[in-house]
Design a protein around this motif. Structure first.
Motif, PDB file in Angstrom:
ATOM      1  N   ALA A 180      26.977  18.426  54.020  1.00 23.13           N
ATOM      2  CA  ALA A 180      26.552  19.712  54.658  1.00 23.13           C
ATOM      3  C   ALA A 180      26.416  20.651  53.926  1.00 23.13           C
ATOM      4  CB  ALA A 180      28.145  20.028  55.383  1.00 23.13           C
ATOM      5  N   ILE A 181      24.868  20.708  53.696  1.00 28.94           N
ATOM      6  CA  ILE A 181      24.400  21.446  52.538  1.00 28.94           C
ATOM      7  C   ILE A 181      24.376  22.822  52.767  1.00 28.94           C
ATOM      8  CG2 ILE A 181      21.949  21.351  53.449  1.00 28.94           C
ATOM      9  CD1 ILE A 181      21.305  20.373  50.567  1.00 28.94           C
ATOM     10  N   VAL A 182      24.600  23.497  51.680  1.00 26.90           N
ATOM     11  CA  VAL A 182      24.592  25.127  51.721  1.00 26.90           C
ATOM     12  C   VAL A 182      23.189  25.606  51.999  1.00 26.90           C
ATOM     13  CG1 VAL A 182      26.477  25.226  49.944  1.00 26.90           C
ATOM     14  CG2 VAL A 182      24.302  25.380  49.215  1.00 26.90           C
ATOM     15  N   THR A 183      22.886  26.738  52.818  1.00 21.85           N
ATOM     16  CA  THR A 183      21.749  27.444  52.681  1.00 21.85           C
ATOM     17  C   THR A 183      21.417  28.119  51.705  1.00 21.85           C
ATOM     18  OG1 THR A 183      21.950  27.128  55.463  1.00 21.85           O
ATOM     19  CG2 THR A 183      20.255  28.734  54.523  1.00 21.85           C
ATOM     20  N   THR A 184      20.267  28.257  50.987  1.00 21.13           N
ATOM     21  CA  THR A 184      20.075  29.166  49.846  1.00 21.13           C
ATOM     22  C   THR A 184      19.393  30.131  50.387  1.00 21.13           C
ATOM     23  OG1 THR A 184      17.825  27.721  49.680  1.00 21.13           O
ATOM     24  CG2 THR A 184      19.674  27.034  48.371  1.00 21.13           C
ATOM     25  N   PHE A 185      19.741  31.426  49.712  1.00 24.91           N
ATOM     26  CA  PHE A 185      19.285  32.708  49.964  1.00 24.91           C
ATOM     27  C   PHE A 185      18.538  33.163  48.618  1.00 24.91           C
ATOM     28  CE2 PHE A 185      22.800  33.008  53.080  1.00 24.91           C
ATOM     29  CZ  PHE A 185      21.907  32.463  54.100  1.00 24.91           C
ATOM     30  N   ASP A 186      17.653  34.287  48.713  1.00 25.94           N
ATOM     31  CA  ASP A 186      17.200  34.629  47.232  1.00 25.94           C
ATOM     32  C   ASP A 186      17.832  35.883  47.066  1.00 25.94           C
ATOM     33  OD1 ASP A 186      16.179  36.873  48.889  1.00 25.94           O
ATOM     34  OD2 ASP A 186      14.242  36.000  48.850  1.00 25.94           O
ATOM     35  N   LYS A 187      17.758  36.784  46.030  1.00 27.46           N
ATOM     36  CA  LYS A 187      18.366  37.690  45.539  1.00 27.46           C
ATOM     37  C   LYS A 187      18.522  38.838  46.520  1.00 27.46           C
ATOM     38  CE  LYS A 187      14.624  39.928  43.050  1.00 27.46           C
ATOM     39  NZ  LYS A 187      14.010  40.238  41.831  1.00 27.46           N
ATOM     40  N   ASN A 188      17.495  38.894  47.456  1.00 25.53           N
ATOM     41  CA  ASN A 188      17.476  39.794  48.558  1.00 25.53           C
ATOM     42  C   ASN A 188      18.153  39.412  49.892  1.00 25.53           C
ATOM     43  OD1 ASN A 188      15.999  41.881  47.217  1.00 25.53           O
ATOM     44  ND2 ASN A 188      14.043  40.732  47.548  1.00 25.53           N
ATOM     45  N   GLY A 189      18.711  38.119  49.908  1.00 29.30           N
ATOM     46  CA  GLY A 189      19.497  37.643  50.918  1.00 29.30           C
ATOM     47  C   GLY A 189      18.654  36.928  51.927  1.00 29.30           C
ATOM     48  N   TYR A 190      17.509  36.417  51.754  1.00 30.77           N
ATOM     49  CA  TYR A 190      16.562  35.908  52.623  1.00 30.77           C
ATOM     50  C   TYR A 190      16.523  34.534  52.212  1.00 30.77           C
ATOM     51  CZ  TYR A 190      14.644  40.599  53.920  1.00 30.77           C
ATOM     52  OH  TYR A 190      14.543  41.824  54.186  1.00 30.77           O
ATOM     53  N   PHE A 191      16.197  33.620  53.258  1.00 33.95           N
ATOM     54  CA  PHE A 191      16.104  32.142  53.183  1.00 33.95           C
ATOM     55  C   PHE A 191      15.220  31.941  52.151  1.00 33.95           C
ATOM     56  CE2 PHE A 191      14.073  28.089  54.588  1.00 33.95           C
ATOM     57  CZ  PHE A 191      15.137  27.047  53.877  1.00 33.95           C
ATOM     58  N   SER A 192      15.548  30.924  50.992  1.00 33.04           N
ATOM     59  CA  SER A 192      14.577  30.603  49.709  1.00 33.04           C
ATOM     60  C   SER A 192      14.121  29.002  50.133  1.00 33.04           C
ATOM     61  CB  SER A 192      15.320  30.896  48.523  1.00 33.04           C
ATOM     62  OG  SER A 192      14.705  30.259  47.627  1.00 33.04           O
ATOM     63  N   PRO A 193      13.230  28.842  50.412  1.00 32.77           N
ATOM     64  CA  PRO A 193      12.858  27.371  50.759  1.00 32.77           C
ATOM     65  C   PRO A 193      12.737  26.483  49.451  1.00 32.77           C
ATOM     66  CG  PRO A 193      11.429  28.665  52.069  1.00 32.77           C
ATOM     67  CD  PRO A 193      12.316  29.475  51.345  1.00 32.77           C
ATOM     68  N   SER A 194      12.224  27.103  48.466  1.00 36.57           N
ATOM     69  CA  SER A 194      12.231  26.583  47.259  1.00 36.57           C
ATOM     70  C   SER A 194      13.284  26.156  46.492  1.00 36.57           C
ATOM     71  CB  SER A 194      11.377  27.377  46.061  1.00 36.57           C
ATOM     72  OG  SER A 194      12.054  28.752  45.995  1.00 36.57           O
ATOM     73  N   ALA A 195      14.496  27.221  46.582  1.00 37.94           N
ATOM     74  CA  ALA A 195      15.641  26.788  46.203  1.00 37.94           C
ATOM     75  C   ALA A 195      16.383  25.646  47.085  1.00 37.94           C
ATOM     76  CB  ALA A 195      16.579  28.045  46.018  1.00 37.94           C
ATOM     77  N   MET A 196      16.120  25.802  48.210  1.00 38.60           N
ATOM     78  CA  MET A 196      16.478  24.807  49.075  1.00 38.60           C
ATOM     79  C   MET A 196      15.982  23.260  48.899  1.00 38.60           C
ATOM     80  SD  MET A 196      18.636  25.062  51.791  1.00 38.60           S
ATOM     81  CE  MET A 196      19.475  23.423  51.799  1.00 38.60           C
ATOM     82  N   ARG A 197      14.837  23.046  48.352  1.00 40.81           N
ATOM     83  CA  ARG A 197      14.440  21.773  48.033  1.00 40.81           C
ATOM     84  C   ARG A 197      15.110  21.328  46.686  1.00 40.81           C
ATOM     85  NH1 ARG A 197       9.425  20.559  50.769  1.00 40.81           N
ATOM     86  NH2 ARG A 197       8.635  22.202  51.987  1.00 40.81           N
ATOM     87  N   LEU A 198      15.552  22.176  46.050  1.00 39.57           N
ATOM     88  CA  LEU A 198      16.316  21.678  44.708  1.00 39.57           C
ATOM     89  C   LEU A 198      17.416  21.114  45.082  1.00 39.57           C
ATOM     90  CD1 LEU A 198      15.114  24.526  42.294  1.00 39.57           C
ATOM     91  CD2 LEU A 198      14.431  22.332  42.094  1.00 39.57           C
ATOM     92  N   GLN A 199      18.141  22.016  46.057  1.00 40.41           N
ATOM     93  CA  GLN A 199      19.588  21.531  46.491  1.00 40.41           C
ATOM     94  C   GLN A 199      19.166  19.902  47.246  1.00 40.41           C
ATOM     95  OE1 GLN A 199      22.442  22.557  45.487  1.00 40.41           O
ATOM     96  NE2 GLN A 199      21.089  23.775  44.132  1.00 40.41           N
TER      97      GLN A 199
END
Length: 294
Positions: free
Chosen positions: A11-30
């Protein structure tokens, strides 16, 4: 769906960047991190903070996960909204993004009768071109699916299983007993404390929030059980249960899980809802991580 979903789905966490927006690149790493341990992906659920994502973000999340998985494992996307209409609308869009199935939480805020819940799920199943899992989490929605209702819904060809996150063995065993003679209908275990017992009793898979923190340790419960090492599976469960108890004593589970992943050095961002961790909380979480994971 061509094959039954089995094993571990994170049940994977949703990744956000430092400004609180969805981060696809960080998501791909997870996603890659989970695939590396043999785990599939359950995205946009409770640990994915679906309740603070807008529709565009939910779809971007599903699209990112399915694209990164690229058929290597199962991907289930959560689409449950408070209304039947909105759930169908979101589900039709998600269906075109490559998910193996979607998961639908019971409507929340408004108390519903069992026949109303059944109507809701049948309407969704009729409308969508992708299989659906029922999702029972009454502590968060205020609505509980009863085993007999689930048995009735299991007759629908597009309803292929249920994810039970009620948190008790009584609830999980109730669903397993209700559908034990129904071929092709899966019960997916939600609570991390019941993974091993769920497999023993007939669950085909677990949906694990703690797999974000301990992907290897969670997968060991399944892989050992699947290999016939029941005692080894039970031992792995005991370790995970200790992790769960200690971590959730610090904070509400989605926030605690995400903070733990962040403290492990992964750039997943902060939870959006208003929960805050003190320096002492973070130190406790670090100690817990070091105690239970390798």
């Amino acid at each position: 769906m061509s094959k039954k979903i089995s094993g571990v789905l994170t049940a994977i966490v949703t990744t956000f960047d430092k400004n609180g927006y969805f981060s696809p690149s960080a998501m791909r790493l997870q996603v890659q991190r989970q695939l590396g341990y043999g785990n599939g992906i359950f995205c946009g659920g409770t640990n994915g903070e679906f309740f603070v994502l807008n529709e565009k973000e939910k779809l971007a999340l599903i699209e990112t996960c399915t694209d990164e998985v690229a058929g290597k494992a199962a991907v289930v996307g959560h689409i449950g909204e408070i209304s039947t209409r909105e759930t169908i609308r979101l589900g039709k869009q998600a269906a075109g993004l490559g998910v193996d199935a979607v998961s639908v939480i019971t409507p929340y805020f408004v108390p519903l009768k069992q026949e109303e819940l059944a109507w809701h799920y049948r309407a969704i199943a009729d409308a969508l071109p992708v299989p659906i899992f029922l999702y029972n989490i009454p502590a968060r929605t205020g609505n509980t699916l009863q085993p007999e209702t689930v048995r009735q819904l299991a007759s629908h060809p597009n309803i292929i299983g249920i994810k039970d996150s009620a948190g008790s063995y009584e609830s999980l065993s109730g669903f397993l007993n209700a559908v034990k003679d129904l071929e092709g209908f899966s019960v997916l275990n939600g609570p991390d404390s019941l993974i091993h017992q769920g497999f023993v009793d007939g669950c085909s898979a677990c949906i694990s929030g703690l797999a974000n923190v301990a992907p290897k340790e969670i997968n060991a419960i399944w892989s050992r059980f699947h290999a016939g090492d029941v005692e080894g599976s039970r031992a792995a469960q005991e370790q995970v249960t200790g992790l769960r108890t200690d971590l959730y004593n610090v904070a509400f589970s989605p926030a605690a899980v995400k903070k733990a992943v962040s403290l492990m050095g992964y750039d997943v961002g902060e939870s959006r809802y208003p929960i805050r961790f003190s320096a002492a909380d973070e130190e406790k979480i670090l100690q817990i991580i070091n105690k239970y994971t390798k």
